[in-house]
Design a protein around this motif. Structure first.
Motif, PDB file in Angstrom:
ATOM      1  N   ALA A 129       0.833  -1.200   0.000  1.00  0.00           N
ATOM      2  CA  ALA A 129       0.000   0.000   0.000  1.00  0.00           C
ATOM      3  C   ALA A 129       0.864   1.245   0.000  1.00  0.00           C
ATOM      4  N   ARG A 130       0.396   2.288  -0.652  1.00  0.00           N
ATOM      5  CA  ARG A 130       1.102   3.559  -0.539  1.00  0.00           C
ATOM      6  C   ARG A 130       0.825   4.165   0.829  1.00  0.00           C
ATOM      7  N   GLY A 131      -0.250   3.718   1.462  1.00  0.00           N
ATOM      8  CA  GLY A 131      -0.618   4.244   2.775  1.00  0.00           C
ATOM      9  C   GLY A 131      -0.449   3.182   3.832  1.00  0.00           C
ATOM     10  N   ASN A 132      -1.422   3.110   4.761  1.00  0.00           N
ATOM     11  CA  ASN A 132      -1.373   2.170   5.875  1.00  0.00           C
ATOM     12  C   ASN A 132      -1.943   0.822   5.480  1.00  0.00           C
ATOM     13  N   ILE A 133      -1.630  -0.161   6.310  1.00  0.00           N
ATOM     14  CA  ILE A 133      -2.223  -1.488   6.129  1.00  0.00           C
ATOM     15  C   ILE A 133      -2.802  -1.917   7.464  1.00  0.00           C
ATOM     16  N   VAL A 134      -4.073  -2.293   7.453  1.00  0.00           N
ATOM     17  CA  VAL A 134      -4.719  -2.758   8.674  1.00  0.00           C
ATOM     18  C   VAL A 134      -5.297  -4.137   8.383  1.00  0.00           C
ATOM     19  N   ILE A 135      -4.946  -5.102   9.218  1.00  0.00           N
ATOM     20  CA  ILE A 135      -5.443  -6.461   9.004  1.00  0.00           C
ATOM     21  C   ILE A 135      -6.291  -6.861  10.201  1.00  0.00           C
ATOM     22  N   LEU A 136      -7.568  -7.121   9.941  1.00  0.00           N
ATOM     23  CA  LEU A 136      -8.454  -7.551  11.021  1.00  0.00           C
ATOM     24  C   LEU A 136      -8.441  -9.076  11.037  1.00  0.00           C
ATOM     25  N   GLY A 137      -7.276  -9.605  11.437  1.00  0.00           N
ATOM     26  CA  GLY A 137      -7.097 -11.049  11.380  1.00  0.00           C
ATOM     27  C   GLY A 137      -5.623 -11.309  11.612  1.00  0.00           C
ATOM     28  N   SER A 138      -5.128 -12.450  11.149  1.00  0.00           N
ATOM     29  CA  SER A 138      -3.710 -12.776  11.332  1.00  0.00           C
ATOM     30  C   SER A 138      -2.899 -12.303  10.146  1.00  0.00           C
ATOM     31  N   ALA A 157      -2.271  -5.084  12.933  1.00  0.00           N
ATOM     32  CA  ALA A 157      -2.970  -6.359  12.759  1.00  0.00           C
ATOM     33  C   ALA A 157      -3.483  -6.847  14.092  1.00  0.00           C
ATOM     34  N   TYR A 158      -4.562  -7.615  14.039  1.00  0.00           N
ATOM     35  CA  TYR A 158      -5.111  -8.235  15.226  1.00  0.00           C
ATOM     36  C   TYR A 158      -4.091  -9.237  15.787  1.00  0.00           C
ATOM     37  N   ASP A 159      -3.445  -9.961  14.850  1.00  0.00           N
ATOM     38  CA  ASP A 159      -2.454 -10.970  15.226  1.00  0.00           C
ATOM     39  C   ASP A 159      -1.243 -10.732  14.323  1.00  0.00           C
ATOM     40  N   ILE A 182       0.269 -13.096  20.483  1.00  0.00           N
ATOM     41  CA  ILE A 182       0.487 -12.271  21.674  1.00  0.00           C
ATOM     42  C   ILE A 182      -0.795 -12.053  22.448  1.00  0.00           C
ATOM     43  N   GLY A 183      -1.899 -11.979  21.753  1.00  0.00           N
ATOM     44  CA  GLY A 183      -3.167 -11.828  22.449  1.00  0.00           C
ATOM     45  C   GLY A 183      -3.823 -10.486  22.251  1.00  0.00           C
ATOM     46  N   ILE A 184      -3.043  -9.503  21.783  1.00  0.00           N
ATOM     47  CA  ILE A 184      -3.662  -8.199  21.522  1.00  0.00           C
ATOM     48  C   ILE A 184      -3.212  -7.692  20.154  1.00  0.00           C
ATOM     49  N   PRO A 185      -3.995  -6.801  19.580  1.00  0.00           N
ATOM     50  CA  PRO A 185      -3.586  -6.208  18.298  1.00  0.00           C
ATOM     51  C   PRO A 185      -2.327  -5.382  18.485  1.00  0.00           C
ATOM     52  N   GLU A 186      -1.498  -5.329  17.435  1.00  0.00           N
ATOM     53  CA  GLU A 186      -0.272  -4.553  17.511  1.00  0.00           C
ATOM     54  C   GLU A 186      -0.100  -3.681  16.280  1.00  0.00           C
ATOM     55  N   VAL A 187       0.719  -2.636  16.452  1.00  0.00           N
ATOM     56  CA  VAL A 187       0.934  -1.694  15.347  1.00  0.00           C
ATOM     57  C   VAL A 187       2.435  -1.554  15.117  1.00  0.00           C
ATOM     58  N   GLU A 198       4.382  -1.925  18.611  1.00  0.00           N
ATOM     59  CA  GLU A 198       3.802  -1.553  19.907  1.00  0.00           C
ATOM     60  C   GLU A 198       2.404  -2.112  20.023  1.00  0.00           C
ATOM     61  N   PRO A 199       1.905  -2.233  21.248  1.00  0.00           N
ATOM     62  CA  PRO A 199       0.496  -2.601  21.406  1.00  0.00           C
ATOM     63  C   PRO A 199      -0.397  -1.519  20.799  1.00  0.00           C
ATOM     64  N   TYR A 200      -1.628  -1.891  20.462  1.00  0.00           N
ATOM     65  CA  TYR A 200      -2.473  -0.959  19.706  1.00  0.00           C
ATOM     66  C   TYR A 200      -2.822   0.285  20.505  1.00  0.00           C
TER      67      TYR A 200
END
Lengths: 204, 266
Positions: A129-138, A157-159, A182-187, A198-200
């Motif tokens: 992506a030219r911008g951000n990437i967000v994955i609601l999953g692994s 991402a969530y995972d 890890i159990g929590i979404p991370e960025v 880092e954590p979300y």
């Protein structure tokens, strides 16, 4: 004689001259040849500057002088700002593509803005992506954000257990050994030319 | 006039059990009384005929049929052990460029007029042989083993099938060694289904009986005792629409409840 060291590229309503790695004299000869061949075209063109990672400042100036004085062409030399314009700036508010499915090994998803995937990204898959990437999953494949230069772009991402993360031209790979969820979404973001995860939210 | 369902058995990875599965599902469905033809599209490296125990009877093959050197009936080999079970063997002296996808589509539609089930054995890989095998298929079953490389390839193939218009493939996990899964040395069913995200059709334990039956040319599904035979019979029942619980490899009977939910959810 090697052809192809000098090329003309279009950018936002103008042209710039792209110089590849090579012998300076060859480059100069090639540039002059090309200018002479299409001198009428270049007289009307808006030449914005010269881009060459391997030529020195003096060499660049010599080329500029040839263009300005021998061929009498206009050259504005504000290439930097034009390049800046081309970088995608919509990482806080900008065009986004939404995909609701799993991305499988061997598949590539590319977009000129931000990408949101509601699904998993399997190993062997690539998201660009030219911008951000967000994955609601692994995220287990490769994600490449800020592809054309925006180092503020992030990957979330969530995972988050990717094979590799790339932001702009910075590449980072996951630590060796098996990683558990890890159990929590991370960025993932770039700080000081490194990708930091880092954590979300700060206090999680 | 048959039901005419064409199912391709594919995997990406080689050696995971496509041919064994083709032979056993084909034989298993014939045991239920259906007219079944198993088709070998692995031209140049044919194996289905050997596994079915029919190699001595080959006169014409799939390339002969498709090129018009013989009639379809002449290329089909009747399995004398089971009524209604036929084999269309691959050619051994040519290679995968000897057939084009369009020819496969035509062949499969002819076969659909005569048979209830057409089980197509795909070669390994994703090139011409694979493309030939999926042309004309209505459904796909993906075979994988619980190994990371096989699962990777299976994932790739599922993506390709989606692109070629075959959606909702079903999964068969082969060669599970429950003792290794228990020790944590082998991927378990849930992990695999989680990554591949397709419906599970069945699981087959690693079983010596398969090696023995392959060498004899007698598909194991017809035998009563082996666990793998039971597994293949269960798969055939599920294909026919019956609900069958997954084999509990620990106790040879029973439940893996999360997997059941996946299996029966639609």
């Amino acid at each position: 004689m090697r052809e192809g060291l000098v090329s003309f590229k279009g950018i936002n309503g103008g042209i710039y001259i792209n110089i590849k790695d090579g012998e300076f004299n060859t480059i100069l000869k090639e540039l002059e040849n090309k200018l002479e061949k299409s001198i009428d075209f270049f007289k009307d063109a808006k030449i914005i500057g010269i881009k060459g990672d391997s030529i020195t400042k003096e060499e660049k100036n010599e080329l500029l002088n040839v263009i300005k004085y021998k061929y009498e062409l206009n050259i504005t030399e504000d290439l930097e700002s034009h390049f800046k314009e081309d970088i995608f700036e919509g990482i806080e508010e900008g065009m986004t593509r939404f995909i609701n499915s799993t991305i499988r090994s061997g598949q590539v998803v590319e977009y000129e803005g931000n990408i949101v995937i509601i699904g998993d990204v399997n190993p062997g898959a690539l998201i660009k992506a030219r911008g951000n990437i967000v994955i609601l999953g692994s995220l287990k494949g490769v994600a490449h954000a800020g592809v054309d230069g925006n180092t503020q772009a992030f990957i979330a991402a969530y995972d988050l257990r990717p094979t590799q993360l790339r932001i702009c031209s910075i590449i980072s790979r996951k630590p060796d050994g098996n990683m558990d969820f890890i159990g929590i979404p991370e960025v993932a973001r770039v700080y000081n030319k490194e990708i930091i995860i880092e954590p979300y939210l700060p206090r999680k | 006039m048959g039901i005419g369902k064409a199912i391709v058995i594919t995997s990406g990875k080689g050696g995971v059990g496509k041919t064994t599965t083709t032979a056993n599902i084909g034989t298993g469905l014939a045991m239920h009384g259906y007219n079944v033809v198993v088709v070998d599209t692995d031209i140049g490296l044919r194996n289905l005929d050997v596994v079915m125990g029919l190699e001595n009877r080959i006169v014409y093959d799939i390339v002969d049929v498709v090129d018009g050197n013989c009639r379809l009936k002449q290329g089909l080999i009747r399995d004398k052990r089971f009524d209604g079970l036929y084999l269309l063997p691959a050619a051994q002296t040519k290679d995968k460029t000897a057939i084009k996808p369009e020819q496969m589509v035509e062949l499969v539609s002819k076969l659909k007029e005569e048979f209830d089930y057409i089980i197509i054995d795909s070669p390994a890989g994703i090139e011409q042989g694979f493309k030939n095998s999926i042309a004309g298929a209505d459904e796909a079953y993906i075979v994988t083993t619980p190994e990371i490389s096989a699962v990777r390839d299976a994932d790739r193939v599922i993506g390709l099938l989606e692109a070629y218009g075959i959606s909702n493939p079903k999964l068969i996990i082969n060669r599970i060694r429950y003792d290794m899964v228990k020790r944590g040395d082998m991927m378990n069913v849930e992990d695999i289904v989680d990554i591949l995200a397709i419906d599970l059709l069945g699981i087959i334990p690693d079983d010596e009986a398969i090696v023995i039956s392959t060498n004899k040319g007698e598909p194991v599904v017809a035998e009563e005792k082996p666990l793998s035979a039971k597994a293949y019979r269960n798969i055939c029942n599920r294909i026919l629409g019956k609900e069958v619980e997954l084999l509990d490899l620990e106790n040879n009977e029973g439940k893996l409840s999360k997997i059941l939910k996946l299996l029966f959810s639609k």
